[in-house]
Design a protein around this motif. Sequence first.
Motif, short mmCIF file in Angstrom:
data_model
loop_
_atom_site.label_atom_id
_atom_site.label_comp_id
_atom_site.label_asym_id
_atom_site.label_seq_id
_atom_site.Cartn_x
_atom_site.Cartn_y
_atom_site.Cartn_z
N LEU A 113 0.83 -1.20 0.00
CA LEU A 113 0.00 0.00 0.00
C LEU A 113 0.86 1.25 0.00
CD1 LEU A 113 -2.86 1.17 0.12
CD2 LEU A 113 -2.69 1.07 2.60
N ARG A 114 1.94 1.20 0.78
CA ARG A 114 2.85 2.33 0.83
C ARG A 114 3.46 2.58 -0.55
NH1 ARG A 114 6.47 0.92 5.07
NH2 ARG A 114 4.76 1.46 6.43
N GLY A 115 3.84 1.53 -1.27
CA GLY A 115 4.42 1.66 -2.61
C GLY A 115 3.40 2.26 -3.59
N GLU A 116 2.16 1.79 -3.50
CA GLU A 116 1.13 2.31 -4.39
C GLU A 116 0.82 3.79 -4.10
OE1 GLU A 116 -2.37 -0.10 -4.58
OE2 GLU A 116 -1.20 -1.93 -4.93
N VAL A 117 0.76 4.15 -2.82
CA VAL A 117 0.51 5.54 -2.45
C VAL A 117 1.67 6.42 -2.90
CG1 VAL A 117 0.26 7.11 -0.48
CG2 VAL A 117 -1.05 5.00 -0.56
N SER A 118 2.90 5.90 -2.76
CA SER A 118 4.08 6.65 -3.19
C SER A 118 4.03 6.86 -4.70
CB SER A 118 5.34 5.88 -2.78
OG SER A 118 6.47 6.49 -3.36
N LEU A 119 3.66 5.83 -5.44
CA LEU A 119 3.55 5.93 -6.89
C LEU A 119 2.46 6.93 -7.29
CD1 LEU A 119 4.41 4.80 -9.68
CD2 LEU A 119 2.62 3.09 -9.39
N LEU A 120 1.36 6.90 -6.56
CA LEU A 120 0.24 7.82 -6.81
C LEU A 120 0.66 9.26 -6.52
CD1 LEU A 120 -2.72 7.99 -7.66
CD2 LEU A 120 -3.32 7.68 -5.28
N ARG A 121 1.41 9.45 -5.42
CA ARG A 121 1.87 10.79 -5.05
C ARG A 121 2.81 11.35 -6.12
NH1 ARG A 121 5.45 10.46 -0.56
NH2 ARG A 121 7.13 11.09 -1.89
#
Length: 152
Positions: free
Chosen positions: A21-29
């Motif tokens: 989830l952290r990786g996906e949020v980072s990618l989204l950011r």
Amino acid sequence: MEPDANPPLAHDDPASAFTALRGEVSLLRRAVEGLTAERQNAPDYTPTLTGLSSRLGHVEELLCKVAESPAMRLTPGNLAASIAKASETARSGDRETLDKAGAALRASIASINGVVEHAWTADRQWRQLYWTGGGGLLIGALGALSILHFFG
């Protein structure tokens, strides 16, 4: 085949789920930051659009003037009628001029005919006078000869 970049996660492992989830949020950011940067670097089209708008307004005014012009209302039938009317107007002046010239010519011919007739009449009168005078002279001469011969 390529190995999966994201291997299937076990539903039991909360730590790996949070990491994913952290990786996906980072990618989204990063994607949102890229969009913001793109928007800031986008050119301002306001002056160009303003110029285009004013030109389109000018073109619209010109098209309205053209659409309201009498030439746009002409159909082939109207055009033929307009041409016929214009030619009648143009020829009416010519017709008057020709009529006046014809009348003047007829008057001149009549005058010339009168002069010629007068000359022929005068010529006939002179011929008649010559014949009458000659005949009278001849009769007078014969009469004088017969008197001289009778008395003589």
